[in-house]
Write an enzyme that holds these catalytic residues in place. Structure first.
Site, PDB file in Angstrom:
ATOM      1  N   ASN A   1       0.787  -1.252   0.066  1.00  0.00           N
ATOM      2  CA  ASN A   1      -0.060   0.046  -0.009  1.00  0.00           C
ATOM      3  C   ASN A   1       0.939   1.154   0.066  1.00  0.00           C
ATOM      4  O   ASN A   1       0.649   2.237   0.881  1.00  0.00           O
ATOM      5  CB  ASN A   1      -1.127   0.052   1.206  1.00  0.00           C
TER       6      ASN A   1
ATOM      7  N   LYS B   1       0.239 -11.215  -2.203  1.00  0.00           N
ATOM      8  CA  LYS B   1       0.924 -10.618  -3.387  1.00  0.00           C
ATOM      9  C   LYS B   1       2.446 -10.341  -2.900  1.00  0.00           C
ATOM     10  O   LYS B   1       3.272 -10.415  -3.730  1.00  0.00           O
ATOM     11  CB  LYS B   1       0.341  -9.021  -3.356  1.00  0.00           C
TER      12      LYS B   1
ATOM     13  N   ASP C   1      -0.588  -6.960  -8.226  1.00  0.00           N
ATOM     14  CA  ASP C   1      -0.892  -5.504  -7.622  1.00  0.00           C
ATOM     15  C   ASP C   1      -2.041  -4.692  -8.091  1.00  0.00           C
ATOM     16  O   ASP C   1      -2.827  -5.067  -9.105  1.00  0.00           O
ATOM     17  CB  ASP C   1       0.334  -4.705  -7.719  1.00  0.00           C
TER      18      ASP C   1
ATOM     19  N   ARG D   1       8.421   6.377  -2.857  1.00  0.00           N
ATOM     20  CA  ARG D   1       8.235   6.313  -1.214  1.00  0.00           C
ATOM     21  C   ARG D   1       8.991   5.146  -0.932  1.00  0.00           C
ATOM     22  O   ARG D   1       9.562   5.123   0.226  1.00  0.00           O
ATOM     23  CB  ARG D   1       6.861   6.626  -0.570  1.00  0.00           C
TER      24      ARG D   1
END
Length: 277
Positions: A111, A202, A221, A116
């Site tokens: 998530n 995943k 994903d 990032r």
DNA sequence: GCCCAGGAGATGT
DNA sequence: ACATCTCATGGG
């Protein structure tokens, strides 16, 4: 040292295709610590070159240079979308990373977005990974990460993933057999991986594909789910169901094809005209 | 303020 | 087995 001259796009494979998040680019060269050894890679007319004490065979393995990608492309040429993706990215290869490195990176990926994830991997390396010459860092060892406190990791902005990292590091330190996953059947390796905190369906598939040599693993994903719905008519189905059907229909090298389609979808390189069936 | 990102885990049915 | 909610963080 010359490593090879097979088709290879270093930037695409090591950075842009989001199989790993820790390679740095400087002056046209790509650097990272591989299996505890700092390495710099670059290409010229003669082929791929490496500087560092890394064995050429290990680098060829890491970069999957001994696989015939033209043969893989031919295997899936009957699928228009796959044929187009292989044509678009001739230098893309699917990495064989150390299992532990893929495990940590993809726990951080949950998530989260690629930019990032890269920042978090770097922060983790700088905080508790070994530093080498030239600003290269290794991943923290399982022992070192297991000794971190949740508050320390949250200070690095990993958020709710902090306890996942620590608890998984403790499981590995205490004997979880990461290396055995390579020689295990896919289904069994997948089941074992998902017993680790922060490793679901995943993430397990990513670790198996990018860090265990299980080329049939097919991570689904948000991008791949979209792509399967738009291009393959798999609408309104759960991601595990999508992964299962993809493995069944595509066979041993399903994950390799997945990586080409994933990148095509993520960079918007293909339109809806490239439909299958 | 909202929605999104290489999702997982807990809880409900 | 499937549906829904929450979980940090930063960018658009």
């Amino acid at each position: 040292m010359l490593i090879g001259n097979e088709p290879l796009d270093l930037r695409l494979t090591l950075v842009d295709s989001a199989q790993c998040f820790h390679w740095v680019e400087r002056d046209g060269r790509f650097g990272a610590v591989v299996d505890g050894v700092p390495v710099w890679l670059w290409q010229d007319g003669a082929g791929l070159h490496a500087e560092g004490d890394c064995a050429p065979g290990a680098l060829r393995q890491y970069l999957d240079l001994d696989r015939d990608y033209a043969a893989i492309a031919a295997e899936y040429a009957y699928i228009p979308a796959a044929r187009e993706a292989f044509r678009l990215f001739p230098g893309l290869r699917v990495l064989n990373q150390p299992t532990w490195e893929a495990l940590i990176a993809f726990i951080l990926s949950a998530n989260n977005n690629v930019t990032r994830i890269r920042a978090l991997v770097r922060a983790l390396q700088e905080y508790c990974g070994e530093r080498f010459e030239g600003g290269l860092y290794a991943f923290p060892t399982p022992q070192r990460l297991a000794d971190c406190g949740e508050d320390e990791l949250r200070a690095l902005k990993v958020g709710y993933r902090a306890p996942f990292l620590i608890d998984t590091a403790r499981r590995v330190r205490d004997g979880f057999a990461l290396e055995a996953l390579r020689d295990m059947p896919y289904a069994e390796a997948h089941k074992r991986l998902t017993t680790l905190p922060g490793v679901g369906n995943k993430v397990a598939d990513c670790v198996l594909l990018f860090g265990c040599g299980h080329t049939e693993a097919f991570p689904v994903d948000v991008w791949v789910a979209r792509l399967l719905a738009d291009w393959f008519g798999m609408i309104g189905r759960s991601r595990p169901a999508m992964a299962r059907e993809a493995r069944t229909r595509l066979g041993m090298h399903a994950g390799l094809m997945q990586q080409f389609l994933f990148h095509a979808a993520r960079v918007g390189a293909m339109t809806l005209d490239d439909k299958m069936r």
